[in-house]
Enzyme design. Structure first.
Site, mmCIF file in Angstrom:
data_model
loop_
_atom_site.group_PDB
_atom_site.id
_atom_site.type_symbol
_atom_site.label_atom_id
_atom_site.label_comp_id
_atom_site.label_asym_id
_atom_site.label_seq_id
_atom_site.Cartn_x
_atom_site.Cartn_y
_atom_site.Cartn_z
ATOM 1 N N THR A 148 3.044 -4.169 0.439
ATOM 2 C CA THR A 148 1.902 -4.895 1.055
ATOM 3 C C THR A 148 0.996 -4.858 0.045
ATOM 4 O OG1 THR A 148 1.170 -2.864 2.184
ATOM 5 C CG2 THR A 148 2.951 -4.442 3.396
ATOM 6 N N LYS A 171 6.207 3.062 -0.022
ATOM 7 C CA LYS A 171 5.156 2.089 -0.281
ATOM 8 C C LYS A 171 3.829 2.855 0.470
ATOM 9 C CE LYS A 171 3.516 -0.274 2.644
ATOM 10 N NZ LYS A 171 2.282 -0.238 3.179
ATOM 11 N N THR A 182 0.091 4.502 6.526
ATOM 12 C CA THR A 182 0.534 3.126 6.331
ATOM 13 C C THR A 182 1.773 3.526 5.207
ATOM 14 O OG1 THR A 182 -1.111 1.836 6.706
ATOM 15 C CG2 THR A 182 0.685 0.777 5.639
ATOM 16 N N GLU A 260 -5.932 1.668 -2.573
ATOM 17 C CA GLU A 260 -6.566 0.259 -2.422
ATOM 18 C C GLU A 260 -8.047 0.446 -3.310
ATOM 19 O OE1 GLU A 260 -7.008 -1.541 1.336
ATOM 20 O OE2 GLU A 260 -4.801 -1.477 1.671
#
Length: 381
Positions: A148, A171, A182, A260
């Site tokens: 993602t 992931k 996540t 991120e």
């Protein structure tokens, strides 16, 4: 133990394929096993995504012959329709394999609170299924399909000295902490192990790998790690555990490195703790601390933030016994030695903080327990 190419398809009996189009992705993994065994661990978030509910139910009844996963939509907080859609996904693949939907694991990742694009998934199922293979390209395609916000592909495969292979793909880059966030991990081995042994090994490996990664402090609704054994080679449990730990830790570090907005990987090793729980708490507090994260991003040699994080972690700490060392760029700086500040190290520390990977070692000096956690810096992004 040696690293081998091929990702999950390096494991005997495993075939896979995936496709990624824009934000949507579809991956299929199939296990042609001689002696099948499967285990899984799931999120501790009380808001649990529909695919996890379906997959946990399936595992409570038996083992999984295959896994179907999508990206772009988490199918979380979607109520009864989400449950029905997850069952529908299992049914899609079970029809191809001519097995029960309860033998299919389902995983999803993406935006929470949106329904599956069933038209897109159904429209690409044949394309993916018809191309499943045991090639390294198939494993890589599977990785890309589940990505993602990830910027790095995460796959690793090893061969143990006894010939057994263990491999995994994963992931994850955001909503990471404290108990797999996540994060999807699909692990495979050609070892022959009982389901009870497999379950015990997976829980131990996850506890020292994925559960020790902190990126942003959020816990996802969709965390899942599945381990499938195809049963072609004998392996003692200890040897297998060592190999599985290595694979899971390798994937965990990739996730932390790909946080991120991250520019640096932080590894915090805490030793000399009174209990293992204390060591884990201190290590995670260090990599979780926004002040530590921003100091490393800004190359600010304010090492006191590390000591402060250990101090408020809940671990038993005696400030007169703490030692602290930073390592990176082939340099090391001992900043505190048994509670005493070591002067003249700040310029070296600035250079270390310019490294892409930074090791922080804290010795508490009051016990014999240790733990390692991984995280990343905190940037404008």
């Amino acid at each position: 133990m040696k690293h081998v190419e091929g990702g999950i398809c390096a494991v005997r009996g495993v075939k896979a394929k995936g496709i990624k189009q824009g934000k949507n992705g579809l991956a299929i993994m199939v296990a042609d096993a001689r002696e099948l065994a499967t285990s899984g661990v799931f999120t501790r978030n009380k808001v649990i995504a529909a695919p996890l509910i379906i997959t946990r139910e399936a595992l409570s009844k038996g083992d999984l012959k295959a896994i179907i996963a999508n990206s772009g939509c988490a199918n979380a907080f979607t109520g009864e329709k989400g449950i029905e859609d997850a069952r529908w996904m299992a049914g899609l693949l079970s029809k191809k394999l001519k097995c029960s939907p309860e033998e299919i694991g389902v995983a999803s990742t993406g935006v929470i609170g949106r329904y599956l694009d069933k038209t897109w998934l159904a429209g690409h199922l044949d394309e993916v299924y018809d191309q499943i293979s045991s090639s390294k390209e198939a494993s890589s395609a599977c990785v890309r399909a589940i990505m993602t916000t990830d910027t790095l592909m995460k796959e690793v495969a090893v061969e143990l000295d006894n010939g057994v292979r263990i491999a995994g793909i994963a992931k994850g880059s955001g909503m990471i902490e404290p108990n797999m966030g996540t994060m999807l991990a699909f692990l495979f081995t050609d070892a022959t192990l009982s389901r009870n042994a497999l379950d015990a090994c997976l829980r131990k490996a996850v506890d020292k790998s994925f559960n020790m990664v902190v990126v942003d402090g959020d816990t996802s609704t969709n965390d899942m790690a599945l381990l499938t054994a195809t049963g072609y080679r004998d392996c003692d449990e200890k040897t297998f555990q060592d190999g599985l730990d290595h694979v899971c830790i390798s994937l965990a570090k990739m996730i932390a490195k790909d946080g991120e907005g991250a520019t640096r990987l932080i590894e915090a090793r805490v030793s000399g703790a009174r209990t293992e729980g204390d060591a884990r708490a201190a290590a995670k507090a260090i990599v979780r601390s926004p002040l530590v994260k921003t100091a490393i991003y800004g190359k600010d040699p304010n090492w006191g933030r590390v000591v402060a994080a250990a101090g408020y972690s809940g671990a038993e700490v005696d400030q007169d016994r703490i030692s602290l060392k930073f390592t990176g760029n082939n340099k090391e700086a001992v900043l505190v030695d048994s509670g005493m500040i070591v002067e003249g190290k700040l310029e070296i520390l600035k250079s270390i903080m310019d490294s892409r990977e930074i090791l922080i070692e804290v010795e508490l000096g009051i016990g014999e327990n240790s733990a390692t956690a991984w995280g990343c810096d905190l940037t404008y992004d």
